[in-house]
Motif scaffolding. Sequence first.
Motif, PDB file in Angstrom:
ATOM      1  N   GLU A   1       1.099   7.876 -12.094  1.00 42.86           N
ATOM      2  CA  GLU A   1       1.887   7.675 -10.864  1.00 42.86           C
ATOM      3  C   GLU A   1       2.584   8.960 -10.401  1.00 42.86           C
ATOM      4  N   PRO A   2       3.224   9.702 -11.304  1.00 42.02           N
ATOM      5  CA  PRO A   2       3.886  10.929 -10.836  1.00 42.02           C
ATOM      6  C   PRO A   2       2.914  11.928 -10.209  1.00 42.02           C
ATOM      7  N   LEU A   3       1.645  11.832 -10.603  1.00 37.24           N
ATOM      8  CA  LEU A   3       0.649  12.753 -10.032  1.00 37.24           C
ATOM      9  C   LEU A   3       0.155  12.267  -8.673  1.00 37.24           C
ATOM     10  N   GLY A   4       0.578  11.076  -8.306  1.00 41.57           N
ATOM     11  CA  GLY A   4       0.099  10.493  -7.043  1.00 41.57           C
ATOM     12  C   GLY A   4      -1.279   9.897  -7.194  1.00 41.57           C
ATOM     13  N   ALA A   5      -1.772   9.770  -8.437  1.00 41.73           N
ATOM     14  CA  ALA A   5      -3.122   9.265  -8.656  1.00 41.73           C
ATOM     15  C   ALA A   5      -3.159   7.746  -8.590  1.00 41.73           C
ATOM     16  N   VAL A   6      -2.064   7.119  -8.898  1.00 40.00           N
ATOM     17  CA  VAL A   6      -2.000   5.653  -8.817  1.00 40.00           C
ATOM     18  C   VAL A   6      -0.768   5.277  -7.999  1.00 40.00           C
ATOM     19  N   ARG A   7      -0.939   4.260  -7.187  1.00 38.97           N
ATOM     20  CA  ARG A   7       0.187   3.773  -6.393  1.00 38.97           C
ATOM     21  C   ARG A   7       0.211   2.255  -6.494  1.00 38.97           C
ATOM     22  N   ARG A   8       1.414   1.735  -6.765  1.00 40.99           N
ATOM     23  CA  ARG A   8       1.529   0.276  -6.768  1.00 40.99           C
ATOM     24  C   ARG A   8       2.027  -0.155  -5.388  1.00 40.99           C
ATOM     25  N   TYR A   9       1.182  -0.873  -4.697  1.00 39.81           N
ATOM     26  CA  TYR A   9       1.482  -1.275  -3.322  1.00 39.81           C
ATOM     27  C   TYR A   9       2.502  -2.423  -3.302  1.00 39.81           C
ATOM     28  N   GLY A  10       2.481  -3.216  -4.358  1.00 41.50           N
ATOM     29  CA  GLY A  10       3.374  -4.377  -4.417  1.00 41.50           C
ATOM     30  C   GLY A  10       2.738  -5.603  -3.804  1.00 41.50           C
ATOM     31  N   GLN A  11       3.533  -6.671  -3.791  1.00 39.01           N
ATOM     32  CA  GLN A  11       3.005  -7.921  -3.245  1.00 39.01           C
ATOM     33  C   GLN A  11       3.109  -7.892  -1.728  1.00 39.01           C
ATOM     34  N   THR A  12       2.136  -8.437  -1.053  1.00 44.77           N
ATOM     35  CA  THR A  12       2.200  -8.419   0.412  1.00 44.77           C
ATOM     36  C   THR A  12       1.543  -9.676   0.986  1.00 44.77           C
ATOM     37  N   ASP A  13       2.056 -10.098   2.118  1.00 47.03           N
ATOM     38  CA  ASP A  13       1.422 -11.224   2.819  1.00 47.03           C
ATOM     39  C   ASP A  13       0.303 -10.710   3.718  1.00 47.03           C
ATOM     40  N   ASP A  14       0.342  -9.390   4.001  1.00 48.82           N
ATOM     41  CA  ASP A  14      -0.644  -8.818   4.915  1.00 48.82           C
ATOM     42  C   ASP A  14      -1.665  -8.014   4.119  1.00 48.82           C
ATOM     43  N   VAL A  15      -2.552  -8.737   3.419  1.00 45.61           N
ATOM     44  CA  VAL A  15      -3.557  -8.057   2.597  1.00 45.61           C
ATOM     45  C   VAL A  15      -4.522  -7.241   3.468  1.00 45.61           C
ATOM     46  N   PRO A  16      -4.932  -7.755   4.663  1.00 50.58           N
ATOM     47  CA  PRO A  16      -5.834  -6.931   5.497  1.00 50.58           C
ATOM     48  C   PRO A  16      -5.251  -5.546   5.769  1.00 50.58           C
ATOM     49  N   ALA A  17      -3.933  -5.459   6.022  1.00 54.25           N
ATOM     50  CA  ALA A  17      -3.315  -4.158   6.286  1.00 54.25           C
ATOM     51  C   ALA A  17      -3.366  -3.284   5.041  1.00 54.25           C
ATOM     52  N   ALA A  18      -3.103  -3.896   3.885  1.00 58.02           N
ATOM     53  CA  ALA A  18      -3.128  -3.131   2.636  1.00 58.02           C
ATOM     54  C   ALA A  18      -4.534  -2.604   2.357  1.00 58.02           C
ATOM     55  N   LEU A  19      -5.532  -3.413   2.690  1.00 54.22           N
ATOM     56  CA  LEU A  19      -6.915  -3.010   2.398  1.00 54.22           C
ATOM     57  C   LEU A  19      -7.437  -1.948   3.368  1.00 54.22           C
ATOM     58  N   GLN A  20      -6.719  -1.777   4.475  1.00 54.34           N
ATOM     59  CA  GLN A  20      -7.149  -0.795   5.487  1.00 54.34           C
ATOM     60  C   GLN A  20      -7.236   0.612   4.868  1.00 54.34           C
ATOM     61  N   GLU A  21      -6.369   0.901   3.922  1.00 54.25           N
ATOM     62  CA  GLU A  21      -6.381   2.249   3.349  1.00 54.25           C
ATOM     63  C   GLU A  21      -7.192   2.326   2.052  1.00 54.25           C
ATOM     64  N   VAL A  22      -7.914   1.254   1.732  1.00 59.03           N
ATOM     65  CA  VAL A  22      -8.740   1.241   0.517  1.00 59.03           C
ATOM     66  C   VAL A  22     -10.196   1.520   0.905  1.00 59.03           C
ATOM     67  N   GLY A  23     -10.761   2.541   0.271  1.00 55.98           N
ATOM     68  CA  GLY A  23     -12.141   2.897   0.608  1.00 55.98           C
ATOM     69  C   GLY A  23     -13.141   2.328  -0.379  1.00 55.98           C
ATOM     70  N   VAL A  24     -12.706   2.065  -1.582  1.00 58.20           N
ATOM     71  CA  VAL A  24     -13.604   1.504  -2.603  1.00 58.20           C
ATOM     72  C   VAL A  24     -12.872   0.333  -3.255  1.00 58.20           C
ATOM     73  N   ILE A  25     -13.435  -0.838  -3.174  1.00 56.38           N
ATOM     74  CA  ILE A  25     -12.777  -2.004  -3.768  1.00 56.38           C
ATOM     75  C   ILE A  25     -13.432  -2.283  -5.118  1.00 56.38           C
ATOM     76  N   VAL A  26     -12.573  -2.436  -6.139  1.00 54.42           N
ATOM     77  CA  VAL A  26     -13.093  -2.577  -7.500  1.00 54.42           C
ATOM     78  C   VAL A  26     -12.767  -3.954  -8.058  1.00 54.42           C
TER      79      VAL A  26
END
Lengths: 479, 705
Positions: free
Chosen positions: B582-607
């Motif tokens: 996390e301190p390297l910026g390599a992982v980010r915890r987005y947290g819980q959200t009701d707007d998953v489509p918005a969260a997925l907008q910045e995801v390029g590879v879904i695992v």
Amino acid sequence: MNNGRTLWDSLKLPRPRRSGARPHLVYLAIGFPPAAKSCAYRMRETANQFAAAGWDVTAVTIADEAWEREHGLDHTLSQGVDPSVRVVKLPLFRDDLETDIRSFTEQRALAHKDYLAELRKQDLKVFPEPVFGGWRPALEKALLQIHRERHVDLLVTTCAPYVNLAATWKLWETHRVPYVVDFRDGWSVDVINNGEAFFRESVSGQWETKLLTAAVAIWNVNEPISRWYRERYPELAHKMRVVRNGYDAASIPAQVRPAPPDRPLTFGYLGALTLPVPLLDAVLQGWRTARAEDPALADARFEVRGHIGTGWARGANAHAELLRAAAVDGVLVGGSVPKAEVVDLYSRWDAVVLMVTGGRYMTSGKVYEYMATGLPVVSAHEADHDASTVLSTYPLWTGAVGLDPAELTSAFRRAAAMARAADAAEREKARAEARQYAREEQLIPAVREVTELVLGAGGPTAPQSSPAGARVLAREGRS
Amino acid sequence: MTAVLIVATAAPKQPGVLVEALERFRSKDATVTVACFFDSEELGIDPTLAEIRTFAVPAEKWDARFRKALERAPANRKIWLHARRSTWLRQQYRRADLLVALDARAVHTVWQMAQRNTRAGACYGLVPAQKALAGNRSEPVGKRLERRVAAAAGIGARGARSAAEQTIRTTLNKATGQRVMSNPAGAWLWTRAAAAPRIPDRLRSKLAVRLHDSAVRAGRTAAGARAASTAAQRISSLATRADVLTKAAKTELTLGHQPSGLHDAIRAQLALADDLLPRDTKKAAAAVSMAWSLSSNRVLHFDRLTSPMSTDPGAFVAPFRASTAARKLSQPRGRLTPAAPAPTDRPLRLLVTTLINDNFLPEILERYRAMPNVEVRFLDLYEDELTRPLALSGSTVMEHLLAGDSSYGAKVEEWLRPHLDWADTIFVDWCQATAALFTLPDPGSTRIIVRLHSFEAFNFWPHLVDFSRVDDVVFVSDHLRDLSTAVLPQLTDGPRLRVIDNAMDLQRYLRSKPADARFNLGMVGFSSVAKDPRWTIEVLRKLRERDERYRLTLIGSNFNDRASKPAKDYGRLLNQDLAELEPLGAVRRYGQTDDVPAALQEVGVIVSSSVRESFHCGLVEGAASGAVPVVRDWPFFAGKPHGARTLFPADWVVESPAEAADRIFAATATEEQWREIGQAAAEHALKTWDWSVTQSGFDRLLLDD
């Protein structure tokens, strides 16, 4: 657990009185005088009436020391017992009410509540009644010993405790001694919550069915309870009889006059304070408001007499705390009153307060005594209550207003007005209404009926010729 | 002057009564002391009436010995331990003429005081105390002396007994402790000892449990299992044997292991249940319930990366099939009438029901509520506080099923019958309590449909469902159907089995992605071990070894490490990873959200890195958003006829983190290629799983049949 077995061997029964050819009746009545319990009045009168009907009566109860642990003793009650009645006191004690810590084992001292829970569990294994179930072996043994000593012609058993039924059955099972069950408040009927206390299929239910089926007669204290039993056991309906508690004439003043206008009024309550706390609280609230609002009650007093709590909690429960706090409202707590002094109490009271729990199946014995005094009666109980039925024709009654403090305030005010205004004629009319409930009026016909059933129409004057009657009943019981 | 000592452990509920008693004592010239095991200020009593003091030793003054003594002592003895350390109180009780316990918890302390002051009276309650004070307590000297001797002897004997017991306990504890059991010779010796003949079952069982516990905690699981099983073979009582083996299994589960003696414990409980069944169905139900509780423990199936159930489902549930009691739970009771066809003269009455979880129902409810030819009702069995308890006790359902009749069954019938009478079709979501309860009474002519998602297959609830009263069972994937039929053979001989995809509105996920999303991996949901987020982190590490632009966004609530020991262990390792990345910026915890489509907008590879999924909505939503899908071949189902490889296009699925990294490098080599592959994945997702497509499956299920 103290079930009396260890003490039994040391028990010496009083020598049976020989009174010629009189038949022998054993009256199993735990709570018989001198126990300071409300049931003792009915028991005393029952024993006396059977003695008067020609029976040699042996009343079986428990040791005086046992009552010391509960509500105490009233030796004045014993004075009214027919001298021919032989009283056998069994060395049975309620272990749960023991307060002498020196007599405790370390385990009991360490986990007192667990000990009591275990005690109840053990009691239930012996007979389906907590606290008393463990007395079964001792009671059975006592009745068998009494019967061995002198043949028993009739057993009258009064409950509670219900464990008495086990001993009753034992005597029936082994010697076919006919018996009457004076069920008073019943068993399978829950008189407090107006419903069924247990199913017919339960262990208690099976005991009840068995016992009532073989009984000669079944007595209850009021019509609603008797109806309950008639509906539950329609095949036994012909054995049911209502024998109300009634009142003792000796406790009633010869005359009651209106309260003089220059003297503050005194309201009274007499009875054990085993009521629900909210009920007492509602009455005290109603009293406080009435006293504040009505000038007629400005200096009035409310005298509460009777036992508070049992065992370690004697005198130290929520009731005591409520009453203590109400001292500023003219509430006086005077403890219990010997039966012989009850008459003095009514003589100086101007109105009485009938605080009683339960509902349509509950009457309470106190209501008859209150009516007989000719004093105004304030009712503090559910409106749908058998006391309301009894009081409905009583002219100095403030009515069944339920347990709302505001309604009780009005009832206190109405009673105050009656206490001042009701003249001698009105009071006499009220007292006349109560006369039908004199205790002997209730018991004499019931005792006569049972005597005739067991001994035949000839009664105790010809007891030898009557065992056939007993045998007939025994057969009827078996069927 | 008489001295009265009152001991109280809590402020009395009726302080007025105490005040009145104190006044009465004073009127009789008694001096009264009230010793409180609470803050004496709480009493608020006039100090002229009595000396009032607290005797509880403040925590800061506890030494190690006192603390240890308190730890060992039963609750009410703790009060005495405090009392005897107070010099003031010792003086008080020694000089008192009357000792009084004000409440039940004070009784033992007064009893102990009375053993040390044999002259004083000792009573429980204020009125008995007043009576004792009024009474004449002049006892003969002989009796007092006798009591003193007996009390002194008692104190000595109790002290000696207690010391002896303590010594024996300590010695035994040490002799059977971890150090001894970690030594092969010690373990061998004790195992022999626990199996020696003529030891009573009670002692043998205690010893076996202790030996097992010590060995397992010392890391010698095999030795522990040997000790428990050898001793258990010698135990004649079925109940005691089951108890020993169950305790052993539970200890290992608590430590996060798959117990070596798991099946022995399950079999022992089932043998006990079979033995009890003819005479005590309640106890038999408790034993079966315990067997199921062991076999469905979450440590076995949910908090580790493997599950014995998925490895060989048939073998795992074999003991239950061999048990009469367990078989009786699933015994088909049939129905008097078959389900009636859908009505033609009025709208279909559809009851949709669940217990708490309605996450997968909104689209279904919305669709059929809007149809004029369907009347929909929804029932959550958890909603009504009054009836809720009926739906929460599996063991009660077992008890009912074993007894064949019970008041519980009558209550369930009373509760659900109106719903059964009203509905033409009942759609039960989740094959758990709701399904068991709706098949407890005969459903009459109402059609019953049950949908099984995933976790239920590892749980006991489906074994309490009467499938002879179920018309259709819906699965969300083929591999879950395969697993379920292996676990529940009764499924193959009764209801129609269908696979219908989850209802998902995927259109709303279609949004344009920024160019830098290409290097951003994403996971939707990472709160449990089953999601195995550390697998994705391993993929990330491999990517970053070559290109540090790659990063990972974790969407959803944080990892829950409180479920069990394995979850805690996993959580600790995950936290180490996060603390590094996390301190390297390599992982980010987005947290819980009701707007998953918005969260997925910045995801390029879904695992999807899960070890087990029934469908994995989060992955499909990511694919629908245009992210490149990378799916681990879910290990629970890998190599079986159906699994991730049959559910998704072959190029989405990978075997290992290395293969995943290769796919991602290839797919994200250029922006155009990344967008092209993402676009294709989105089109496939929408064409295959969007509600506009999958609803026809539900229409066929609910309206056509």
